[in-house]
Design a protein around this motif. Structure first.
Motif, PDB file in Angstrom:
ATOM      1  N   LEU A   1      13.701   2.906   7.706  1.00 16.87           N
ATOM      2  CA  LEU A   1      12.269   3.624   7.523  1.00 16.87           C
ATOM      3  C   LEU A   1      11.357   3.897   8.662  1.00 16.87           C
ATOM      4  O   LEU A   1      11.601   4.795   9.339  1.00 16.87           O
ATOM      5  CB  LEU A   1      11.046   4.197   6.643  1.00 16.87           C
ATOM      6  N   LEU A   2      10.958   2.746   9.667  1.00 13.98           N
ATOM      7  CA  LEU A   2      10.190   2.451  10.827  1.00 13.98           C
ATOM      8  C   LEU A   2      11.449   2.620  11.528  1.00 13.98           C
ATOM      9  O   LEU A   2      10.658   3.506  12.761  1.00 13.98           O
ATOM     10  CB  LEU A   2       9.613   1.751  10.689  1.00 13.98           C
TER      11      LEU A   2
ATOM     12  N   PRO B   1       3.905   5.183  11.823  1.00 12.67           N
ATOM     13  CA  PRO B   1       5.185   5.934  13.002  1.00 12.67           C
ATOM     14  C   PRO B   1       4.479   6.626  13.856  1.00 12.67           C
ATOM     15  O   PRO B   1       5.367   7.123  14.878  1.00 12.67           O
ATOM     16  CB  PRO B   1       7.039   6.214  12.025  1.00 12.67           C
TER      17      PRO B   1
ATOM     18  N   ARG C   1      11.938   0.016   3.905  1.00  8.44           N
ATOM     19  CA  ARG C   1      10.791   0.292   4.741  1.00  8.44           C
ATOM     20  C   ARG C   1      11.012  -0.564   6.136  1.00  8.44           C
ATOM     21  O   ARG C   1       9.958   0.579   6.674  1.00  8.44           O
ATOM     22  CB  ARG C   1       9.681  -0.908   4.702  1.00  8.44           C
ATOM     23  N   ASN C   2      11.836  -1.388   6.554  1.00  7.34           N
ATOM     24  CA  ASN C   2      12.103  -1.312   7.714  1.00  7.34           C
ATOM     25  C   ASN C   2      12.960  -0.506   8.719  1.00  7.34           C
ATOM     26  O   ASN C   2      12.618   0.256   9.196  1.00  7.34           O
ATOM     27  CB  ASN C   2      12.911  -2.825   7.733  1.00  7.34           C
TER      28      ASN C   2
ATOM     29  N   ILE D   1      12.814  -3.424   0.925  1.00  6.89           N
ATOM     30  CA  ILE D   1      11.145  -3.698   2.064  1.00  6.89           C
ATOM     31  C   ILE D   1      12.655  -3.731   3.551  1.00  6.89           C
ATOM     32  O   ILE D   1      12.308  -3.129   4.862  1.00  6.89           O
ATOM     33  CB  ILE D   1      11.524  -5.560   1.816  1.00  6.89           C
TER      34      ILE D   1
ATOM     35  N   LEU E   1       2.561   5.057   0.230  1.00 11.26           N
ATOM     36  CA  LEU E   1       2.984   5.280   1.674  1.00 11.26           C
ATOM     37  C   LEU E   1       2.051   6.992   2.037  1.00 11.26           C
ATOM     38  O   LEU E   1       1.695   7.907   1.359  1.00 11.26           O
ATOM     39  CB  LEU E   1       4.537   5.737   1.715  1.00 11.26           C
TER      40      LEU E   1
ATOM     41  N   TYR F   1       2.092  -0.372   9.229  1.00 12.47           N
ATOM     42  CA  TYR F   1       2.490   1.107  10.477  1.00 12.47           C
ATOM     43  C   TYR F   1       2.270   2.416  10.586  1.00 12.47           C
ATOM     44  O   TYR F   1       2.779   3.143   9.487  1.00 12.47           O
ATOM     45  CB  TYR F   1       4.588   0.992  10.588  1.00 12.47           C
TER      46      TYR F   1
ATOM     47  N   GLU G   1      11.475  11.001  16.573  1.00 10.06           N
ATOM     48  CA  GLU G   1      10.254  10.858  16.481  1.00 10.06           C
ATOM     49  C   GLU G   1      10.550  12.528  17.594  1.00 10.06           C
ATOM     50  O   GLU G   1      11.405  12.714  17.897  1.00 10.06           O
ATOM     51  CB  GLU G   1       9.345   9.434  17.445  1.00 10.06           C
TER      52      GLU G   1
ATOM     53  N   ARG H   1       1.332  -0.987   0.232  1.00  8.93           N
ATOM     54  CA  ARG H   1       0.122   0.067  -0.105  1.00  8.93           C
ATOM     55  C   ARG H   1       0.783   0.819   0.028  1.00  8.93           C
ATOM     56  O   ARG H   1       1.739   1.140  -0.084  1.00  8.93           O
ATOM     57  CB  ARG H   1      -0.825   0.387   1.457  1.00  8.93           C
TER      58      ARG H   1
ATOM     59  N   MET I   1       7.308   9.876   7.473  1.00 11.20           N
ATOM     60  CA  MET I   1       5.903   9.786   7.217  1.00 11.20           C
ATOM     61  C   MET I   1       5.065   9.389   8.323  1.00 11.20           C
ATOM     62  O   MET I   1       5.425   9.033   9.790  1.00 11.20           O
ATOM     63  CB  MET I   1       7.253   7.304   7.115  1.00 11.20           C
TER      64      MET I   1
ATOM     65  N   GLN J   1      12.230   6.437  11.649  1.00  6.27           N
ATOM     66  CA  GLN J   1      10.836   7.663  11.933  1.00  6.27           C
ATOM     67  C   GLN J   1      10.704   7.598  13.632  1.00  6.27           C
ATOM     68  O   GLN J   1      10.068   8.691  14.395  1.00  6.27           O
ATOM     69  CB  GLN J   1      10.081   7.356  11.875  1.00  6.27           C
ATOM     70  N   SER J   2      10.850   6.211  14.400  1.00 10.42           N
ATOM     71  CA  SER J   2      10.648   6.358  15.555  1.00 10.42           C
ATOM     72  C   SER J   2      11.884   5.880  16.184  1.00 10.42           C
ATOM     73  O   SER J   2      11.904   6.986  17.658  1.00 10.42           O
ATOM     74  CB  SER J   2      10.355   4.653  15.942  1.00 10.42           C
TER      75      SER J   2
ATOM     76  N   VAL K   1       3.725   3.519   6.796  1.00  7.38           N
ATOM     77  CA  VAL K   1       3.942   2.662   6.433  1.00  7.38           C
ATOM     78  C   VAL K   1       3.483   1.122   6.050  1.00  7.38           C
ATOM     79  O   VAL K   1       3.788   0.647   7.044  1.00  7.38           O
ATOM     80  CB  VAL K   1       5.695   2.517   6.509  1.00  7.38           C
ATOM     81  N   SER K   2       3.955   0.714   4.974  1.00  7.73           N
ATOM     82  CA  SER K   2       3.457  -1.018   4.716  1.00  7.73           C
ATOM     83  C   SER K   2       4.790  -1.671   4.607  1.00  7.73           C
ATOM     84  O   SER K   2       5.036  -1.088   3.592  1.00  7.73           O
ATOM     85  CB  SER K   2       2.165  -0.776   4.115  1.00  7.73           C
ATOM     86  N   VAL K   3       4.814  -2.647   5.493  1.00  2.00           N
ATOM     87  CA  VAL K   3       5.799  -3.298   5.705  1.00  2.00           C
ATOM     88  C   VAL K   3       5.042  -4.805   5.628  1.00  2.00           C
ATOM     89  O   VAL K   3       3.978  -5.848   5.435  1.00  2.00           O
ATOM     90  CB  VAL K   3       6.628  -3.790   6.869  1.00  2.00           C
TER      91      VAL K   3
END
Lengths: 578, 104
Positions: free
Chosen positions: B68-69, A164, B65-66, B62, A67, A162, B76, A65, A75, B72-73, A78-80
Motif C-alpha cells: 500500500l505504501l 504517504p 501494508r507495505n 503486513i 488507517l 507512515y 502520488e 493503529r 491512504m 501510494q508513493s 498507514v502503520s507498519v
C-alpha cells in the motif's frame, strides 16, 4: 533308581512356588494400579502442572493503529509493524555475553552505530534490566539480529506510522509520537478510535510450536477502527501546490485554504503552508504544525460584505433594485472617516459588492439595528465552533456588547472588529451556495447530508450569490479568480493586521467564493497571511490561487462546464442591476 | 435319568441375549471413547490449521501494508502530474475546451 530321583520324576505342584509367583504378579499389578490411581485420582495436580509448563503459552496478537484514508480510499496514514531492539544488561553479563565480539560488531553494523557506543550502553550499568538499543527497525533487520543469538538482546513488537502524502496533509492528519500515541491533528482527536488493544489468549502448543488448543481469553482486545476523511486527496494536492507557490511568490508568512462541499458541509480540502514532513520527526517546528485553516482567526475584511447585504435584504430595509448614493466617495462617522478608492456615485446593490464599496456597505449597516447585523453574523456560525471537532479549533471573535459607536458599526460591515477562521468563512459562503442552509462542517466522510439549519431565506441567498458573480467578471475586484467555463460567485478581501495600539503595515489577503454560481457545488476560501512586496490585495494574491484550485476541483468532480455564452448571459443579468 | 445333552453355544447365546443391554452399553462406551479421541484429534488439527491460516493472514496483512505504501508513493498525484506533463507532454484542457459526452 534312588528314592529321591523317583520323587522328581513324578511331578506334583510346588505350592509355595506357585503362591510366590502369584503373590508377586499380583503385587506388581497392584502397585501399577495403585500408582495409576495415585497419579490419576489422588495427586493429579503435579503432572498436569508439569505438562502445562511445557505446552501452555499466552499469545497476544499484534494490533496496528487504524488507517486514515481520504474519501476515495487513498491512504493518508498507514502503520507498519517494526521491532524495537532492547538489551537486558544483567542477562548479558550473567551469560558472559561479551565473549564473542564479532557478534557485537555485526549488531552495531546493522544498527548503523559504532560498536563502542552499543557496547558502552549495555556496560554502563550492569545491574540494569532494560535499555533500548534502537527503536523502529525493519522486520528484516530484526530477523538478522535474532540470528545473531546474542544473550540478553531482545526484540519487541511496535509499529511505525507512515504518511504517504507527507506535507500535503501534514497539519490536518497530524502525527503520532514514537509510542504510537496521536499528539497532533486528527491523530490526536481520534486517538481512541484509531487505537486498538491486543487480545491475550491462553493456548496449548504442540512440540513443533503450533497451536492445537485454544483455552481461554485472558484479555479481550479491541480492534482498531479506520478513519475515512471527507478530504479528496486530488483536490488537496492541487490546493497545497498552488498555495505553496503563492506563498513563495508573495513571500507570505503563511497561507491557508479550505474547500467545503456546499451540499453536505464536508471539507474536501484543507491545506496550509508552511508545512512539514510528518515522516521525519527530527525537525518539527510548532509554527509549521499549526492547522491555521481552523486554528488562526483573521479579520475578514471585505469578504463579509455579502453577509451585510444578506442581512439588509433579509430585514427588508433594501430591495434588490435599490440604489444607494455613495457620493462623494467618503463619509464621516463620529469623527472618523470611511472612504472608497474612487467616488462611485449612485450604486446599485450589486455594484457595491462588485466594486467593494466601503461607503455603500457602511450605509446599509447603519440603516439596520446593530443586533440585526450581529445576529446574522452569529447565525452564520461566527463566534462558534464549526462542528468539525478537531483539537485546536478557534471560534473566532464577535464581540457581544450593548454599546457600539456608529463608526464601529460601520467597520463591522467591512470586516474589522471581528475575527473569523478560514473554515468559518468557507462555511458562511457555503451557506450562500446552499440557498441559505447552514450545515455543520465535517472532516469525516458522510453517508448522507446532515440536517442543516436555515439561516437565510432562499431568495436572499440566491440574490446575493447572483450579485457576487460580477466580482470575477471584467471590472470587478476579483477578475483573477475568473474561471473559464464556470461562473464564480466570489469576493476578495484585504485587511490590515492589527498590532498593539492600531493597525500595522502587514496585510491579510483573502478570497472567498462559491462555484459554479448557476448550481453551486463548492465553497472555498484562500487566506494569504502577510504577503510581502507590492501586491497585497486579496484579488491579486489569493484570487489566482482560488481560480486555479477551483477550476481544477470542478473538473476533477466532473462538474459540467457551462458553454461560454451562458456564462456571459449570467454575468449580464447581474450587469443589468449595476 | 437321561440327561439332555447340553448345547454349549446355545447357552452362550442365551446368556448373551440375557445381557444384551449390558453388552450394548459396553460397546457404546467403547465407541464413545474412540469418538472422543477422534474428535479431539480433528479439533487439534483444525485448530492448528486455523493458527497457520491466521499467521498467513497476519503476514499478508503486513505485506499488504507495505505494498500500500509503495502504491501510494508511486501513484502520488504530484508525481503523476509531473510525469504526465514533463515526460508524456500531456496537459489538462481548460474547462472551456472540454467537450461533454452525455450517456443516454
Amino acid at each position: 533308581m534312588t528314592k529321591q530321583a523317583k520323587r522328581i520324576t513324578k511331578p506334583e505342584p510346588l505350592h509355595w512356588r506357585l503362591k510366590l509367583v502369584v503373590v508377586f504378579v499380583c503385587a506388581v499389578f497392584f502397585s501399577l494400579v495403585a500408582r495409576a490411581a495415585y497419579i490419576q485420582v489422588l495427586e493429579p495436580g503435579r503432572l498436569r502442572h508439569e505438562s502445562d509448563m511445557r505446552t501452555l503459552r499466552t499469545t497476544s496478537n499484534e494490533v496496528q493503529r487504524g488507517l486514515i484514508s481520504d474519501r476515495n480510499g487513498e491512504m493518508l496514514a498507514v502503520s507498519v509493524p517494526v521491532r524495537a531492539v532492547y538489551a537486558d544488561p544483567k542477562m548479558v553479563f550473567d551469560n558472559n555475553g561479551f565473549a564473542d565480539m564479532r557478534r557485537w560488531q555485526a549488531l552495531a553494523d546493522v544498527l548503523h552505530e559504532p560498536v563502542a557506543d552499543v557496547v558502552q550502553r549495555v556496560q554502563e550499568n550492569p545491574k540494569k534490566r532494560f535499555t533500548y538499543l534502537k527503536r523502529q527497525v525493519t522486520p528484516e533487520v530484526a530477523a538478522y539480529i535474532n540470528q545473531l543469538k546474542l544473550p540478553g538482546i531482545y526484540l519487541k513488537a511496535e509499529s511505525r506510522r507512515y504518511y504517504p502524502t507527507g506535507e500535503i496533509t501534514a497539519q490536518l492528519v497530524g502525527i503520532t509520537n514514537i509510542d504510537d500515541v496521536g499528539i497532533e491533528g486528527l491523530e490526536s482527536t481520534y486517538d481512541n478510535w484509531l487505537t486498538g488493544t491486543p487480545s491475550k489468549q491462553k493456548v496449548r502448543k504442540s512440540r513443533d510450536g503450533r497451536v492445537v488448543e485454544r483455552l481461554d481469553i485472558i484479555q479481550e482486545g479491541e480492534s482498531p477502527n479506520d478513519l475515512v476523511l471527507s478530504i479528496d486527496q486530488r483536490i488537496q494536492q492541487l490546493a497545497y501546490r498552488e498555495l505553496k507557490r503563492a506563498t513563495e511568490i508573495y513571500q507570505a508568512t503563511s497561507a491557508s485554504l479550505v474547500m467545503i462541499d456546499v451540499r453536505t458541509g464536508e471539507v474536501l480540502a484543507m491545506a496550509n503552508t508552511p508545512s512539514y514532513n510528518p515522516n521525519s520527526r527530527d525537525q518539527l517546528q510548532s509554527h509549521r504544525m499549526r492547522n491555521r485553516a481552523l486554528a488562526d482567526a483573521y479579520e475578514p475584511g471585505s469578504t463579509v460584505k455579502p453577509f451585510v447585504m444578506a442581512a439588509a435584504l433579509q430585514s427588508g430595509i433594501v430591495k434588490p433594485g435599490d440604489v444607494i448614493p455613495t457620493s462623494p466617495g467618503w463619509m464621516r462617522i463620529g469623527g472618523r472617516q470611511v472612504r472608497d478608492g474612487v467616488n462611485y456615485g449612485d450604486m446599485s446593490l450589486a455594484k457595491i459588492l462588485w466594486k467593494s464599496s466601503n461607503v455603500g456597505i457602511s450605509k446599509l449597516a447603519l440603516q439596520m439595528p446593530i443586533q440585526q447585523l450581529l445576529g446574522t453574523y452569529q447565525s452564520l456560525g461566527l463566534g462558534s465552533y464549526s462542528g468539525i471537532n478537531i483539537i485546536g479549533e478557534s471560534a473566532g471573535l464577535v464581540q457581544d456588547r450593548h454599546r457600539w459607536s456608529d463608526f464601529e458599526r460601520a467597520t463591522l460591515a467591512f470586516g474589522y472588529g471581528l475575527t473569523v477562521t478560514p473554515l468559518q468563512l468557507a462555511r458562511m459562503y457555503a451557506t450562500l451556495g446552499s440557498g441559505g442552509i447552514l450545515y455543520p462542517s465535517s472532516i469525516l466522510k458522510l453517508k448522507q447530508a446532515p440536517e442543516g439549519t436555515r439561516v437565510l431565506s432562499e431568495n436572499v441567498a440566491n440574490e446575493v450569490l447572483k450579485m457576487l458573480v460580477g466580482v470575477t467578471e471584467e471590472g470587478g475586484t476579483g477578475t483573477k479568480a475568473h474561471i473559464d467555463g464556470y461562473p464564480v460567485a466570489g469576493k476578495s478581501g484585504t485587511s490590515r493586521k492589527a498590532v498593539a495600539g492600531g493597525y500595522g503595515d502587514d496585510y491579510v489577503a483573502l478570497f472567498a467564493g462559491v462555484a459554479p454560481a448557476n448550481d453551486p457545488r463548492l465553497a472555498m476560501v484562500v487566506v494569504v497571511n502577510e504577503p510581502k512586496g507590492d501586491h497585497y490585495y486579496g484579488g491579486d494574491v489569493s484570487g489566482p490561487v482560488f481560480g486555479k484550485v477551483m477550476s481544477g476541483a470542478l473538473q476533477m468532480l466532473n462538474v459540467e462546464p457551462l458553454p461560454s455564452h451562458e456564462v456571459v448571459e449570467l454575468a449580464g443579468s447581474v450587469g443589468g442591476q449595476r | 435319568m437321561a440327561t439332555k445333552p447340553l448345547n454349549l453355544s446355545r447357552i452362550v447365546l442365551q446368556d448373551i441375549w440375557y445381557h444384551k443391554w449390558m453388552i450394548l452399553l459396553g460397546l457404546a462406551v467403547v465407541l464413545n471413547a474412540v469418538a472422543v479421541v477422534y474428535t479431539s484429534h480433528i479439533s487439534r488439527t483444525q485448530t492448528s490449521q486455523l493458527d497457520g491460516l491466521q499467521q498467513e493472514r497476519d503476514r499478508l496483512d503486513i505485506e499488504w501494508r507495505n505494498l500500500l505504501l509503495e502504491e501510494q508513493s508511486l501513484a502520488e498525484h504530484s508525481r503523476v502530474t509531473r510525469i504526465a506533463t514533463k515526460d508524456l507532454d500531456m496537459e489538462r484542457p481548460s474547462p472551456g475546451k472540454e467537450i461533454v459526452v452525455r450517456l443516454q
